[in-house]
Motif scaffolding. Structure first.
Motif, PDB file in Angstrom:
ATOM      1  N   ARG A  45     -27.685  -0.438  12.089  1.00 16.58           N
ATOM      2  CA  ARG A  45     -26.343  -0.931  11.945  1.00 16.58           C
ATOM      3  C   ARG A  45     -25.479  -0.815  13.419  1.00 16.58           C
ATOM      4  N   GLU A  84     -33.101   6.794   7.739  1.00 15.60           N
ATOM      5  CA  GLU A  84     -31.503   7.006   7.772  1.00 15.60           C
ATOM      6  C   GLU A  84     -31.302   6.502   9.062  1.00 15.60           C
ATOM      7  N   GLN A  85     -32.014   7.505  10.142  1.00 14.40           N
ATOM      8  CA  GLN A  85     -31.685   6.998  11.402  1.00 14.40           C
ATOM      9  C   GLN A  85     -31.824   5.749  12.135  1.00 14.40           C
ATOM     10  N   SER A 130     -30.755  -3.702   1.438  1.00 16.23           N
ATOM     11  CA  SER A 130     -31.221  -2.405   0.604  1.00 16.23           C
ATOM     12  C   SER A 130     -32.505  -2.581  -0.062  1.00 16.23           C
ATOM     13  N   LEU A 167     -34.910  -1.275   2.656  1.00 16.80           N
ATOM     14  CA  LEU A 167     -35.070   0.280   2.856  1.00 16.80           C
ATOM     15  C   LEU A 167     -35.604   0.538   1.506  1.00 16.80           C
ATOM     16  N   ALA A 212     -31.968   2.997   9.812  1.00  9.97           N
ATOM     17  CA  ALA A 212     -30.904   2.253   9.336  1.00  9.97           C
ATOM     18  C   ALA A 212     -29.577   2.312  10.242  1.00  9.97           C
ATOM     19  N   LYS A 213     -29.306   3.461  10.575  1.00  4.89           N
ATOM     20  CA  LYS A 213     -28.012   3.722  11.285  1.00  4.89           C
ATOM     21  C   LYS A 213     -27.999   3.109  12.691  1.00  4.89           C
ATOM     22  N   ARG A 244     -37.343  10.049   5.075  1.00  4.08           N
ATOM     23  CA  ARG A 244     -36.150   9.774   4.596  1.00  4.08           C
ATOM     24  C   ARG A 244     -34.966   9.966   5.862  1.00  4.08           C
ATOM     25  N   GLN A 245     -35.119  11.158   6.556  1.00  2.00           N
ATOM     26  CA  GLN A 245     -34.273  11.243   7.783  1.00  2.00           C
ATOM     27  C   GLN A 245     -34.508  10.029   8.804  1.00  2.00           C
TER      28      GLN A 245
END
Length: 536
Positions: free
Chosen positions: A87, A80-81, A2, A5, A83-84, A76-77
């Motif tokens: 994961r 997020e992508q 976190s 990020l 980070a996804k 930001r998107q």
């Protein structure tokens, strides 16, 4: 993770602000970039131009903020992508690690099982080797013992041969003969018991069927006989029959084919011919000539033609009447004519046509009792002696001749077989043939149905006694009840009960093969033991 990020977001935000400031700076006019110089040089500009510049600057700043906001949103998107995706990659890595860990565990377990199995196989192989070694040792022991036993058996055989005075082959032959005799005796006992049971049950049922059939047949007790003697109104008629120099008698015999015998018998002449139909035509011809009184060759020929036509009509009518009496309608006309010709044929004094009709009635009744087809049995039986109508014209047995005639005129194969097998000239294969034989024997064997000459009767009785007396151990033979029974007395010291049964069967078989007779002949073998002593 976190904190990383957050740091990424901050960097991306700073970059976006810097980028927006650079864009704003590049789009601002030179007057706005050096405000002190421009203010000094152009003090004379009016307030309208300043307002316009302020408005334009505001628009540029708004667009710069909007672009900065869009860049921040896209950043930001993308963060997020990213980070996804990270994961997902971590999850895939974790799944691969778990799978690898599970496969490693399976391999370890499989290796453990293979090690255990290899150990068990080694142990089993060792046990098998030990067992094979033990079996080899046992085989050697058994071979040694078998050799010893063979030697002992050979020594024992030699000793037995020396003691008994017999060789091994002779002893074996004697043993086989003893066992064979014992087996024959036991087989004869079993056969006797089976035959006794079958005979008692079969005779009981057969007696019932035969009794019912005979009781329902109403027939003449005295057999009809063909007359070959013609009575004359006077002895002077004999001269007229002979004619001048024997002209009339020669013409009569030439036309009719019948021998006319004229002897010293008063008021009678004899007609002799092997063909009963021709003999009957000749009898009618001679009766017509005697009644007319005019006897000459031309008149003989005319009378013969009329008599022949009349006899043919009578034969056809007799055949039709016989079939009507039996309820048979679909038969070839040639068979009907041949059947009618048997009206003038006799067998042991019994009229053959009446014998056929009577046999057909009996066979039909027995068929009804046995739930068979009465019409078929009547057809088989009424035609079984059809060959006798042609036995004087065709060589051969009347049974085989009749079968060939029936086959030629389209009779069923069951009927043909019953005809050819009713005297056992062909092996019996059907129930219809058996019942045809039975009905034939019942009609010909009933009291008063047939008669035979004294000479043939005596010869048949003598042959019966010769057949029975030719067997070993027979002491006396008696032909009784007019040849219907043979009573055989055997020697009790040489023949036992089983051998007596065998002798009775052999005599019956020989009688069936060698003799021809109506009905059946009973063979009774008597074995009697007597003990005699005198009191003094």
């Amino acid at each position: 993770m976190s904190s990383g990020l957050s740091l990424a977001f901050m960097v991306i935000g700073l970059l976006a602000v810097v980028f927006a400031l650079v864009v704003v700076w590049r789009r601002t006019p030179n007057s706005s970039r050096t405000p002190l110089a421009q203010t000094a040089d152009h003090s004379q500009l009016d307030s309208a131009s300043q307002d316009r510049a302020a408005t334009e600057a505001e628009h540029i700043r708004a667009r710069a903020q909007a672009e900065a906001t869009g860049i921040l949103e896209r950043a930001r998107q993308e963060a997020e992508q990213a980070a996804k995706g990270r994961r997902e990659v971590e999850e895939e890595i974790r799944a691969v690690k778990d799978e690898v860990r599970e496969l490693r565990g399976d391999l370890e377990r499989r290796e453990t099982r293979l090690a255990d199995r290899e150990q068990r196989l080694d142990e089993e192989l060792k046990r098998i080797e030990d067992r094979a070694q033990a079996l080899g040792q046992r085989k050697q022991d058994l071979d040694r013992r078998a050799t010893e036993l063979d030697k002992l058996d050979a020594d024992r055989g030699k000793e037995l041969e020396r003691v008994a005075g017999l060789t091994a082959d002779a002893a074996k032959a004697e043993l086989v003969a003893t066992i064979e005799n014992q087996a024959k005796r036991e087989a004869a006992l079993i056969v006797r018991d089976i035959e006794h049971d079958a005979r008692s049950e079969g005779e009981k049922r057969a007696r019932k069927i035969v009794t019912l059939a005979i009781q329902r047949v109403a027939t003449e007790q005295t057999s009809e006989s063909v007359v070959s003697v013609l009575h004359l109104p006077g002895d002077e008629m004999k001269g007229r029959i002979i004619g001048r120099e024997g002209r009339n008698i020669r013409a009569f015999e030439s036309v009719t084919g019948v021998n006319l015998i004229i002897d010293d018998t008063p008021e009678a002449v004899l007609l002799s011919c092997f063909d009963p139909v021709r003999r009957e035509i000749a009898r009618l011809t001679l009766e017509r000539l005697i009644t007319d009184g005019r006897i000459h060759p031309q008149r003989i020929e005319d009378a013969y033609e009329r008599g022949k036509t009349e006899i043919e009509q009578l034969c056809k009518r007799a055949g039709e009447d016989a079939l009507v009496e039996l309820g048979i309608t679909d038969m070839h006309s040639e068979l009907v004519d041949l059947l009618g010709r048997l009206r003038y044929r006799t067998s042991y004094g019994q009229n053959v046509l009446r014998h056929l009709v009577e046999s057909a009635h009996i066979a039909g009744m027995m068929a009804s009792e046995l739930r068979l087809d009465p019409a078929l049995l009547k057809r088989c039986t009424v035609l079984h002696d059809i060959g006798k109508a042609l036995t004087h014209e065709v060589e051969g047995s009347h049974a085989l001749i009749g079968a060939e005639i029936a086959r030629r005129y389209g009779e069923p194969e069951d009927v043909v077989h019953a005809i050819e097998a009713h005297h056992n000239e062909v092996e019996v294969r059907t129930v219809e043939a058996v019942l045809t034989q039975a009905a034939d024997a019942m009609s010909g064997g009933r009291p008063g149905a047939r008669r035979e000459s004294l000479e043939m009767y005596v010869k048949r009785l003598e042959r019966l006694e010769q057949i029975a007396g030719g067997h070993e151990g027979v002491e006396k033979v008696f032909a009784m009840q007019a040849g219907r029974e043979i009573r055989v007395m055997v020697k009790p010291d040489r023949i036992d009960d089983i051998q007596a049964q065998v002798i009775a069967r052999d005599i019956a078989k020989q009688v069936e093969e060698e003799l021809t007779y109506p009905g059946q002949i009973r063979i009774t073998v008597v074995r009697e033991s007597r003990a005699t002593e005198f009191a003094r």
